[in-house]
Motif scaffolding. Structure first.
Motif, mmCIF file in Angstrom:
data_model
loop_
_atom_site.group_PDB
_atom_site.id
_atom_site.type_symbol
_atom_site.label_atom_id
_atom_site.label_comp_id
_atom_site.label_asym_id
_atom_site.label_seq_id
_atom_site.Cartn_x
_atom_site.Cartn_y
_atom_site.Cartn_z
ATOM 1 N N LYS A 1 130.745 31.134 -23.278
ATOM 2 C CA LYS A 1 129.901 32.187 -22.737
ATOM 3 C C LYS A 1 128.452 31.748 -22.796
ATOM 4 C CE LYS A 1 128.832 35.828 -25.235
ATOM 5 N NZ LYS A 1 127.428 35.580 -25.547
ATOM 6 N N ASP A 2 127.569 32.560 -22.223
ATOM 7 C CA ASP A 2 126.135 32.268 -22.273
ATOM 8 C C ASP A 2 125.613 32.640 -23.662
ATOM 9 O OD1 ASP A 2 123.459 31.931 -21.959
ATOM 10 O OD2 ASP A 2 123.185 33.573 -20.514
ATOM 11 N N TYR A 3 125.215 31.624 -24.434
ATOM 12 C CA TYR A 3 124.741 31.883 -25.787
ATOM 13 C C TYR A 3 123.227 32.076 -25.863
ATOM 14 C CZ TYR A 3 129.402 30.180 -27.057
ATOM 15 O OH TYR A 3 130.772 30.005 -27.166
ATOM 16 N N SER A 4 122.567 32.183 -24.716
ATOM 17 C CA SER A 4 121.103 32.292 -24.744
ATOM 18 C C SER A 4 120.606 33.726 -24.586
ATOM 19 C CB SER A 4 120.496 31.417 -23.638
ATOM 20 O OG SER A 4 120.898 31.902 -22.364
ATOM 21 N N ALA A 5 121.488 34.633 -24.154
ATOM 22 C CA ALA A 5 121.050 36.004 -23.885
ATOM 23 C C ALA A 5 121.154 36.862 -25.145
ATOM 24 C CB ALA A 5 121.903 36.607 -22.766
ATOM 25 N N GLU A 6 120.035 37.390 -25.590
ATOM 26 C CA GLU A 6 120.023 38.204 -26.810
ATOM 27 C C GLU A 6 120.510 39.620 -26.524
ATOM 28 O OE1 GLU A 6 116.480 39.978 -29.261
ATOM 29 O OE2 GLU A 6 116.848 37.952 -30.018
ATOM 30 N N ASP A 7 121.467 40.072 -27.306
ATOM 31 C CA ASP A 7 121.991 41.429 -27.199
ATOM 32 C C ASP A 7 121.181 42.335 -28.136
ATOM 33 O OD1 ASP A 7 123.391 43.777 -27.104
ATOM 34 O OD2 ASP A 7 125.215 43.007 -28.049
ATOM 35 N N VAL A 8 120.184 43.020 -27.600
ATOM 36 C CA VAL A 8 119.291 43.816 -28.447
ATOM 37 C C VAL A 8 120.012 45.012 -29.069
ATOM 38 C CG1 VAL A 8 117.190 43.140 -27.224
ATOM 39 C CG2 VAL A 8 118.510 45.105 -26.404
ATOM 40 N N SER A 9 121.150 45.403 -28.474
ATOM 41 C CA SER A 9 121.873 46.547 -29.026
ATOM 42 C C SER A 9 122.618 46.182 -30.312
ATOM 43 C CB SER A 9 122.875 47.091 -27.993
ATOM 44 O OG SER A 9 123.909 46.145 -27.754
ATOM 45 N N ALA A 10 122.685 44.876 -30.621
ATOM 46 C CA ALA A 10 123.435 44.431 -31.798
ATOM 47 C C ALA A 10 122.867 45.019 -33.084
ATOM 48 C CB ALA A 10 123.439 42.899 -31.873
ATOM 49 N N GLY B 1 117.485 38.198 -38.607
ATOM 50 C CA GLY B 1 118.694 37.925 -39.385
ATOM 51 C C GLY B 1 118.602 38.522 -40.784
ATOM 52 N N ALA B 2 117.409 38.430 -41.393
ATOM 53 C CA ALA B 2 117.212 39.000 -42.734
ATOM 54 C C ALA B 2 117.386 40.515 -42.714
ATOM 55 C CB ALA B 2 115.827 38.627 -43.247
ATOM 56 N N VAL B 3 116.892 41.154 -41.661
ATOM 57 C CA VAL B 3 117.039 42.608 -41.541
ATOM 58 C C VAL B 3 118.519 42.995 -41.445
ATOM 59 C CG1 VAL B 3 116.601 44.588 -40.021
ATOM 60 C CG2 VAL B 3 114.764 42.969 -40.521
ATOM 61 N N ILE B 4 119.273 42.208 -40.672
ATOM 62 C CA ILE B 4 120.711 42.459 -40.530
ATOM 63 C C ILE B 4 121.420 42.357 -41.883
ATOM 64 C CG2 ILE B 4 122.832 41.348 -39.697
ATOM 65 C CD1 ILE B 4 121.673 43.059 -37.588
ATOM 66 N N ILE B 5 121.092 41.314 -42.651
ATOM 67 C CA ILE B 5 121.735 41.113 -43.959
ATOM 68 C C ILE B 5 121.352 42.241 -44.917
ATOM 69 C CG2 ILE B 5 121.907 39.562 -45.941
ATOM 70 C CD1 ILE B 5 121.299 37.251 -44.010
ATOM 71 N N LYS B 6 120.080 42.602 -44.895
ATOM 72 C CA LYS B 6 119.609 43.705 -45.763
ATOM 73 C C LYS B 6 120.369 44.995 -45.433
ATOM 74 C CE LYS B 6 115.231 45.947 -47.116
ATOM 75 N NZ LYS B 6 115.332 47.266 -46.512
ATOM 76 N N LYS B 7 120.640 45.178 -44.143
ATOM 77 C CA LYS B 7 121.380 46.378 -43.712
ATOM 78 C C LYS B 7 122.815 46.343 -44.230
ATOM 79 C CE LYS B 7 123.028 48.726 -39.534
ATOM 80 N NZ LYS B 7 122.941 48.785 -38.047
ATOM 81 N N TYR C 1 121.799 35.366 -37.468
ATOM 82 C CA TYR C 1 121.114 35.952 -36.298
ATOM 83 C C TYR C 1 121.852 35.550 -35.008
ATOM 84 C CZ TYR C 1 118.148 35.875 -32.228
ATOM 85 O OH TYR C 1 117.707 36.018 -30.931
ATOM 86 N N GLU C 2 122.159 34.254 -34.869
ATOM 87 C CA GLU C 2 122.819 33.780 -33.648
ATOM 88 C C GLU C 2 124.200 34.405 -33.477
ATOM 89 O OE1 GLU C 2 121.053 29.542 -32.405
ATOM 90 O OE2 GLU C 2 122.573 29.423 -33.969
ATOM 91 N N ALA C 3 124.924 34.563 -34.577
ATOM 92 C CA ALA C 3 126.274 35.138 -34.508
ATOM 93 C C ALA C 3 126.226 36.603 -34.066
ATOM 94 C CB ALA C 3 126.955 35.026 -35.871
ATOM 95 N N VAL C 4 125.220 37.333 -34.538
ATOM 96 C CA VAL C 4 125.162 38.773 -34.275
ATOM 97 C C VAL C 4 124.485 39.071 -32.932
ATOM 98 C CG1 VAL C 4 124.236 40.980 -35.109
ATOM 99 C CG2 VAL C 4 125.172 39.303 -36.736
ATOM 100 N N PHE C 5 123.363 38.423 -32.656
ATOM 101 C CA PHE C 5 122.587 38.760 -31.450
ATOM 102 C C PHE C 5 122.987 37.934 -30.226
ATOM 103 C CE2 PHE C 5 119.887 40.510 -34.756
ATOM 104 C CZ PHE C 5 119.411 41.687 -34.175
ATOM 105 N N LEU C 6 123.522 36.727 -30.437
ATOM 106 C CA LEU C 6 123.902 35.869 -29.307
ATOM 107 C C LEU C 6 125.414 35.693 -29.190
ATOM 108 C CD1 LEU C 6 121.254 32.987 -29.761
ATOM 109 C CD2 LEU C 6 121.000 35.140 -28.512
ATOM 110 N N LYS C 7 126.141 36.210 -30.171
ATOM 111 C CA LYS C 7 127.611 36.031 -30.254
ATOM 112 C C LYS C 7 127.964 34.540 -30.226
ATOM 113 C CE LYS C 7 128.003 40.548 -29.963
ATOM 114 N NZ LYS C 7 126.562 40.885 -29.944
ATOM 115 N N LYS C 8 127.147 33.764 -30.911
ATOM 116 C CA LYS C 8 127.305 32.304 -30.886
ATOM 117 C C LYS C 8 127.972 31.816 -32.172
ATOM 118 C CE LYS C 8 124.490 28.086 -30.770
ATOM 119 N NZ LYS C 8 123.106 27.565 -30.746
ATOM 120 N N PRO C 9 129.086 31.111 -32.059
ATOM 121 C CA PRO C 9 129.731 30.549 -33.263
ATOM 122 C C PRO C 9 128.888 29.415 -33.841
ATOM 123 C CG PRO C 9 131.199 30.503 -31.343
ATOM 124 C CD PRO C 9 129.827 30.769 -30.841
ATOM 125 N N LEU C 10 129.188 29.037 -35.086
ATOM 126 C CA LEU C 10 128.467 27.942 -35.735
ATOM 127 C C LEU C 10 129.081 26.606 -35.323
ATOM 128 C CD1 LEU C 10 126.340 26.975 -37.761
ATOM 129 C CD2 LEU C 10 128.021 27.296 -39.577
#
Length: 446
Positions: free
Chosen positions: A110-119, A189-195, A279-288
């Motif tokens: 998939k396109d890993y460059s588009a940020e999903d702001v709703s994440a 990414g830090a905000v996501i983890i804190k959440k 951050y990439e996994a959550v906002f870009l749905k990009k695997p490592l």
């Protein structure tokens, strides 16, 4: 604000971080052949779900986590699975690996460059699922699966989240470059983890020799009004400042008990690279399937920080970077203090690869082993408050139980004692041997 305290002990080895010059991140070409060991995290190796002849894309799941403490594995290139066989491994010597031949099209799932702001609005459970699916592990070298670390038991709530940007190992600048090039994404990414943790506060810890990163983080926090509850703290430049227990003590004054975990004192630590991967996994749905790797040392002609696909061979990176005329003495994965010397350059980049160092005889000096003069310097340098020379002596005499009783298993293997010892004694090597013998004996009794 400066950290008011620091940990006891520690050393000040030459930093050698200037070899990389500018801290930009360059994209390394995808490998023609990717070698992907199934063991790339603590816990169980992942289980292959592809077979010889299967076609894959960049980001395709090729091996599924086996058990709770394990991590998914994804293809770093598009192409064809050509084999599943034993191959050199930079940590284990040899391990089963999926071999993929690239079709040179680099076609993504998939396109890993588009940020999903709703994440940002997802629930904690949904975010943990994305992190688990992406195969994120601790990229500071520990490789503990991130989704497990972010799910502490209910009786051990995490109140303080620490983002580890110390990067105290000499030569390594991969985290520093990531902080300068992706500060905003790291904060998200830090905000996501804190959440996820419902933590009360988040401390971003950076050594004072990275003033540009400290300044940039603070600028971003001032400009991003929707990000709150994060604080940037400069740390004293000292090795091993980035070690988990030392970092927690420095910032909170709390001591993690012997044999315990940070959650025992309501703290969790995540490395900068891991936070960016989350951050990439959550906002870009990009695997490592790629990470930033420092390729440096005086044996390298053009040191740099590369964004490298997992599975790329060390040899390819070294040849691309060029080799100097100096006499090459050692190849290391990681930093010179805690990294592992390699017996071959045919090993692949794995999720744990923060750096590849090619050291000359000028840098990797051998010492003559002289008798201990009981100077006590190893005791002064040990950040764990141990007596390395005494532990080493007990191991040398085969008194493993005695060595354990004075802290054998508490050693974090930072190498400070070896570095400071005027007699050139291989203290750490004896301690590692003692740990091995203790575990072998313990397992034999089961």
């Amino acid at each position: 604000m400066k950290a008011k305290i620091t940990f006891k002990g520690g050393i000040h080895p030459p930093e050698n971080k200037g070899l990389c010059g500018e801290l930009s991140i360059k994209d390394f070409p995808p490998p023609g052949i990717a070698v992907l060991p199934l063991q790339q995290s603590l816990g169980s190796p992942s289980e292959p779900i592809v077979k010889k002849g299967d076609k894959v894309k960049k980001g395709t799941l090729i091996a599924r986590a086996k058990g709770y403490i394990s991590a998914n594995l994804h293809s770093p290139v598009s192409g064809e699975v050509t084999d599943i066989k034993k191959a050199p491994h930079p940590l284990l010597g040899e391990a089963s690996a999926v071999i993929i031949k690239s079709d040179n099209r680099d076609e993504p799932e998939k396109d890993y460059s588009a940020e999903d702001v709703s994440a940002a609005g997802l629930s904690s459970g949904e975010i943990l699922g994305l992190i688990r699916d992406a195969g994120i592990v601790g990229l500071g070298g520990a490789t503990f699966p991130a989704h497990v670390k972010l799910n502490p038991p209910s009786d051990k709530p995490v109140k303080t989240l620490i983002i580890n940007g110390a990067e105290c190992e000499p030569y390594l600048t991969s985290d520093h470059s990531l902080m300068l090039n992706n500060a905003e994404q790291i904060l998200k990414g830090a905000v996501i983890i804190k959440k996820i943790l419902n933590a009360e506060k988040c401390l971003i810890a950076v050594e004072e020799n990275k003033k540009d990163a400290i300044s940039l983080f603070r600028q971003k926090l001032d400009s991003l009004k929707d990000i709150t509850g994060l604080e940037v703290l400069p740390l004293k430049v000292k090795y091993p400042q980035g070690a988990e227990k030392q970092l927690i003590y420095t910032l909170t004054g709390k001591e993690v008990p012997s044999g315990g975990l940070p959650m025992d004192v309501s703290v969790l630590v995540h490395n900068i690279g891991t936070v960016f991967a989350i951050y990439e996994a959550v906002f870009l749905k990009k695997p490592l399937f790629e990470r930033v790797v420092t390729v440096s040392g005086k044996g390298i002609k053009n040191p740099a920080n590369w964004r490298v696909r997992i599975g790329t061979s060390f040899k390819t990176l070294i040849n691309h970077s060029g080799v100097t005329d100096g006499k090459i003495k050692k190849l290391i994965m990681g930093g010179p203090m805690m990294g592992l010397a390699q017996y071959t350059d045919e090993v692949p980049v794995v999720k744990a690869t923060s750096g590849i160092l090619l050291l000359t005889s000028e840098e990797a000096v051998s010492f003559e082993h002289l008798p201990c003069i009981r100077c006590g310097k190893c005791v002064t340098a040990c950040p764990m408050g141990l007596m390395p020379a005494e532990i080493s002596k007990m191991v040398e005499k085969g008194r493993i139980d005695m060595a354990k009783s004075i802290g054998l298993m508490d050693c974090m293997e930072c190498g400070s004692c070896n570095y400071i010892c005027p007699s050139g004694t291989n203290l750490l090597q004896y301690i590692k041997l003692g740990k091995y013998e203790y575990m072998r004996s313990k397992n034999a009794k089961r």
